[in-house]
Design a protein around this motif. Sequence first.
Motif, PDB file in Angstrom:
ATOM      1  N   ILE A  99       0.886  -1.157   0.079  1.00  0.00           N
ATOM      2  CA  ILE A  99      -0.138   0.078  -0.086  1.00  0.00           C
ATOM      3  C   ILE A  99       0.922   1.492   0.221  1.00  0.00           C
ATOM      4  CG2 ILE A  99      -1.700   1.229   1.317  1.00  0.00           C
ATOM      5  CD1 ILE A  99      -2.697  -1.274   0.100  1.00  0.00           C
ATOM      6  N   LEU A 100       1.701   1.558   0.934  1.00  0.00           N
ATOM      7  CA  LEU A 100       2.377   2.559   1.259  1.00  0.00           C
ATOM      8  C   LEU A 100       3.461   2.792  -0.089  1.00  0.00           C
ATOM      9  CD1 LEU A 100       2.203   2.845   5.182  1.00  0.00           C
ATOM     10  CD2 LEU A 100       0.647   3.478   3.513  1.00  0.00           C
ATOM     11  N   GLY A 101       3.880   1.863  -0.582  1.00  0.00           N
ATOM     12  CA  GLY A 101       4.822   2.181  -1.703  1.00  0.00           C
ATOM     13  C   GLY A 101       4.248   2.948  -2.885  1.00  0.00           C
ATOM     14  N   ASN A 102       2.754   3.050  -2.634  1.00  0.00           N
ATOM     15  CA  ASN A 102       2.327   3.992  -3.608  1.00  0.00           C
ATOM     16  C   ASN A 102       2.020   5.516  -2.938  1.00  0.00           C
ATOM     17  OD1 ASN A 102       1.677   2.546  -6.206  1.00  0.00           O
ATOM     18  ND2 ASN A 102       1.120   1.074  -4.624  1.00  0.00           N
ATOM     19  N   TYR A 103       2.685   5.780  -1.779  1.00  0.00           N
ATOM     20  CA  TYR A 103       2.442   7.253  -1.433  1.00  0.00           C
ATOM     21  C   TYR A 103       3.573   8.046  -1.355  1.00  0.00           C
ATOM     22  CZ  TYR A 103      -2.212   5.576   0.708  1.00  0.00           C
ATOM     23  OH  TYR A 103      -3.404   5.547   1.158  1.00  0.00           O
ATOM     24  N   GLU A 104       3.486   9.238  -1.400  1.00  0.00           N
ATOM     25  CA  GLU A 104       4.312  10.247  -1.133  1.00  0.00           C
ATOM     26  C   GLU A 104       4.580  10.374   0.261  1.00  0.00           C
ATOM     27  OE1 GLU A 104       6.917  12.126  -4.033  1.00  0.00           O
ATOM     28  OE2 GLU A 104       4.857  11.504  -4.738  1.00  0.00           O
ATOM     29  N   VAL A 105       5.982  10.070   0.619  1.00  0.00           N
ATOM     30  CA  VAL A 105       6.108  10.264   2.152  1.00  0.00           C
ATOM     31  C   VAL A 105       6.542  11.681   2.550  1.00  0.00           C
ATOM     32  CG1 VAL A 105       7.050   9.328   4.131  1.00  0.00           C
ATOM     33  CG2 VAL A 105       6.617   7.864   2.378  1.00  0.00           C
ATOM     34  N   PHE A 106       5.899  12.415   3.636  1.00  0.00           N
ATOM     35  CA  PHE A 106       6.386  13.553   4.192  1.00  0.00           C
ATOM     36  C   PHE A 106       6.761  13.266   5.477  1.00  0.00           C
ATOM     37  CE2 PHE A 106       3.836  16.817   1.466  1.00  0.00           C
ATOM     38  CZ  PHE A 106       3.950  16.414   0.158  1.00  0.00           C
ATOM     39  N   VAL A 107       7.973  13.477   5.764  1.00  0.00           N
ATOM     40  CA  VAL A 107       8.434  13.285   7.209  1.00  0.00           C
ATOM     41  C   VAL A 107       8.394  14.618   7.992  1.00  0.00           C
ATOM     42  CG1 VAL A 107      10.357  12.346   8.528  1.00  0.00           C
ATOM     43  CG2 VAL A 107       9.901  11.332   6.327  1.00  0.00           C
ATOM     44  N   PHE A 108       7.751  14.535   8.757  1.00  0.00           N
ATOM     45  CA  PHE A 108       7.470  15.977   9.624  1.00  0.00           C
ATOM     46  C   PHE A 108       8.485  15.804  10.819  1.00  0.00           C
ATOM     47  CE2 PHE A 108       3.676  18.183   8.390  1.00  0.00           C
ATOM     48  CZ  PHE A 108       3.203  17.298   7.214  1.00  0.00           C
ATOM     49  N   ARG A 109       9.114  17.026  11.084  1.00  0.00           N
ATOM     50  CA  ARG A 109      10.139  17.262  11.921  1.00  0.00           C
ATOM     51  C   ARG A 109      10.092  18.480  12.754  1.00  0.00           C
ATOM     52  NH1 ARG A 109      15.293  16.150   8.029  1.00  0.00           N
ATOM     53  NH2 ARG A 109      15.644  18.383   8.340  1.00  0.00           N
ATOM     54  N   GLY A 110      10.682  18.580  13.907  1.00  0.00           N
ATOM     55  CA  GLY A 110      10.664  19.657  14.605  1.00  0.00           C
ATOM     56  C   GLY A 110      10.147  19.526  16.089  1.00  0.00           C
TER      57      GLY A 110
END
Length: 309
Positions: A290-301
């Motif tokens: 599933i997640l292979g088809n997702y654009e991943v945004f890693v949130f930091r801070g």
Amino acid sequence: MTYPTVVLKKAAEQLKKRQEENKQITREKKQKAYIEIPALLEINKKIGALVKLGVASENKVSDVKQALKELVLEREQVLLEKGYPANYLEDYYECPICKDEGFVGSEPCECYKKLIRAEAYKLSNLATRIEKENFSTFSIEIHSEQKYMECILEKAKRYCKKDCNLKNNLLFTGSTGTGKTFLSSCIAKEFLDSGHFVLYQTATRICNIIDDAKFRHDQAENGEYLSMITDCDLLIIDDLGTEYAFGYPQSQLFDILETRMLAGKRTVISTNMDFNELNQKYSPRLVSRILGNYEVFVFRGNDLRYQNP
Ligand SMILES: [Zn+2]
């Protein structure tokens, strides 16, 4: 625009209510004028008689027309003298373009589309949140990693544009309070405003709905809601990983994600888990499928909630 029946039905009810309210406004304002200016009734009688005459006698059509024109002018004059606008007796419409019919020809009028969008807003579970959380209220200054967040923000904005080169689905991952839900609200507003049907739901709630639709009361109602979750233009799932669900609800949730993916529908998922944790909770096979088809945004801070009590 793929709005579910419930949204269209509610919008149609709102339109009908609007038509009835505005007919009442018309009745009341006419009544007020006739009571205050009895001469108007006399003029109306004359107009009515002339119209009948015009239908009956074909020879004097031009004379009748001229007489009618004079009477209409006289009526306007009387209204103006009493301080009313000349067109005061005209029917009142909220939308002069479609005269509150909701359609111009076979095309839905802009006013009707607005009613539909308003109902879609209500059903999205986001109506109150996106008033406060949208791109215009997004403040980059409060983020501890501004440069990094600027890139995320720019990508999120790009995602809302047609023909962007990002994948159809987004996965927001990062610890609590880094702005994931805020950014998904921003995206939701853009889609709602451009006439798309958006649904927001937590993973826990979706799993409960799946469970209820299969095993409990209100199966039909929950089943209908599940169809909306499957078919909506944009689905926002908050807090994936916090649901206490295994077996059937969990596999159904992933089936829904896959169905949406195959249908080209957009999904935005946010989770506090990283990939290792996701792989542990679900299965690495499921996660990568599933997640292979997702654009991943890693949130930091830093946790923004402590800066904005
Ligand atoms: Zn209209």
